[in-house]
Scaffold this motif. Structure first.
Motif, PDB file in Angstrom:
ATOM      1  N   ILE A   4       3.712  37.308 -40.459  1.00  0.00           N
ATOM      2  CA  ILE A   4       4.050  36.452 -39.317  1.00  0.00           C
ATOM      3  C   ILE A   4       2.816  36.397 -38.428  1.00  0.00           C
ATOM      4  O   ILE A   4       2.324  37.431 -37.980  1.00  0.00           O
ATOM      5  N   HIS A   5       2.313  35.206 -38.203  1.00  0.00           N
ATOM      6  CA  HIS A   5       1.087  35.025 -37.420  1.00  0.00           C
ATOM      7  C   HIS A   5       1.399  34.059 -36.282  1.00  0.00           C
ATOM      8  O   HIS A   5       1.797  32.921 -36.527  1.00  0.00           O
ATOM      9  N   ARG A   6       1.225  34.522 -35.052  1.00  0.00           N
ATOM     10  CA  ARG A   6       1.491  33.680 -33.889  1.00  0.00           C
ATOM     11  C   ARG A   6       0.304  33.752 -32.936  1.00  0.00           C
ATOM     12  O   ARG A   6      -0.300  34.810 -32.765  1.00  0.00           O
ATOM     13  N   GLU A   7       0.007  32.620 -32.295  1.00  0.00           N
ATOM     14  CA  GLU A   7      -1.029  32.546 -31.263  1.00  0.00           C
ATOM     15  C   GLU A   7      -0.482  31.726 -30.103  1.00  0.00           C
ATOM     16  O   GLU A   7       0.169  30.708 -30.323  1.00  0.00           O
ATOM     17  N   ILE A   8      -0.763  32.186 -28.884  1.00  0.00           N
ATOM     18  CA  ILE A   8      -0.392  31.435 -27.689  1.00  0.00           C
ATOM     19  C   ILE A   8      -1.546  31.489 -26.701  1.00  0.00           C
ATOM     20  O   ILE A   8      -2.385  32.389 -26.763  1.00  0.00           O
ATOM     21  N   TRP A 102      -0.828  37.624 -32.312  1.00  0.00           N
ATOM     22  CA  TRP A 102       0.077  38.685 -32.769  1.00  0.00           C
ATOM     23  C   TRP A 102       0.328  38.456 -34.250  1.00  0.00           C
ATOM     24  O   TRP A 102       0.856  37.412 -34.642  1.00  0.00           O
ATOM     25  N   ALA A 116      10.361  37.559 -36.997  1.00  0.00           N
ATOM     26  CA  ALA A 116       9.693  36.380 -36.429  1.00  0.00           C
ATOM     27  C   ALA A 116      10.400  35.919 -35.159  1.00  0.00           C
ATOM     28  O   ALA A 116       9.741  35.552 -34.181  1.00  0.00           O
ATOM     29  N   ASP A 117      11.734  35.960 -35.157  1.00  0.00           N
ATOM     30  CA  ASP A 117      12.485  35.598 -33.949  1.00  0.00           C
ATOM     31  C   ASP A 117      12.152  36.546 -32.795  1.00  0.00           C
ATOM     32  O   ASP A 117      11.987  36.107 -31.653  1.00  0.00           O
ATOM     33  N   VAL A 119       9.358  38.293 -32.418  1.00  0.00           N
ATOM     34  CA  VAL A 119       7.980  38.008 -32.004  1.00  0.00           C
ATOM     35  C   VAL A 119       7.956  36.774 -31.101  1.00  0.00           C
ATOM     36  O   VAL A 119       7.327  36.783 -30.040  1.00  0.00           O
ATOM     37  N   ASP A 120       8.649  35.719 -31.512  1.00  0.00           N
ATOM     38  CA  ASP A 120       8.668  34.488 -30.709  1.00  0.00           C
ATOM     39  C   ASP A 120       9.274  34.730 -29.329  1.00  0.00           C
ATOM     40  O   ASP A 120       8.745  34.276 -28.314  1.00  0.00           O
ATOM     41  N   LEU A 123       6.818  36.784 -27.232  1.00  0.00           N
ATOM     42  CA  LEU A 123       5.694  35.981 -26.742  1.00  0.00           C
ATOM     43  C   LEU A 123       6.085  35.118 -25.551  1.00  0.00           C
ATOM     44  O   LEU A 123       5.292  34.955 -24.619  1.00  0.00           O
ATOM     45  N   ARG A 124       7.288  34.575 -25.569  1.00  0.00           N
ATOM     46  CA  ARG A 124       7.745  33.783 -24.413  1.00  0.00           C
ATOM     47  C   ARG A 124       7.783  34.651 -23.157  1.00  0.00           C
ATOM     48  O   ARG A 124       7.328  34.238 -22.082  1.00  0.00           O
TER      49      ARG A 124
END
Length: 150
Positions: A4-8, A102, A116-117, A119-120, A123-124
């Motif tokens: 799972i790859h997230r960027e904000i 992340w 993933a949920d 992590v999302d 991040l919020r």
């Protein structure tokens, strides 16, 4: 294995974002209040309690002030994971903002969607927290850093 790859982007300086992220014992106050309700640190293990009651015992693998990166692995708690490793890193972006990355690897694959949920959602909260108010002075400052030459 699921990755799972997230960027904000966060409208706060990398120094302020890193100060909150590196304060490993204050996640529930400085980084993700409400999403994380309690954080306790003993030696290299951080125990994180989430708002839904989930508990994760996380081994702090690396805390690198030079690269603004933390890496950790879930090694116990209420998750039934075979493997979990994650890293969070802060990079400078334009106009004094920060790019927050992340990355989480997890098995079994059946945990990919729930993780993933989380992590999302995390991040919020992190973005709202760090953009809404400045971070307070850190209470715990572990001195662990990585040595890239080893």
């Amino acid at each position: 294995m699921a990755s799972i790859h997230r960027e904000i982007l966060i409208d706060s300086t990398p120094e302020l974002v890193w100060a909150a992220l590196r304060d490993v014992g204050e996640v529930h106050n400085r980084l993700a209040p409400g999403f994380v309700t309690d954080t306790r640190v003993q030696d290299d293990i951080r125990t994180v309690t989430f708002a839904d009651g989930t508990v994760a015992d996380e081994l702090i693998v690396d805390l690198d002030d030079r690269t603004h990166r933390i890496a950790y692995a879930v090694v116990g708690g209420s998750f039934a994971l075979r493997h979990h490793h994650a890293s969070m890193q802060v990079f400078p972006d334009t106009d004094g903002r920060s790019r927050f990355v992340w990355i989480t690897d997890v098995t079994p694959d059946s945990f990919a969607a729930p993780v993933a949920d989380m992590v999302d959602q995390g991040l919020r909260v992190i973005r709202q927290t760090l953009e809404r108010r400045p971070t307070s002075a850190p209470r715990r400052q572990p001195q662990r850093t990585s040595d890239s030459s080893s």
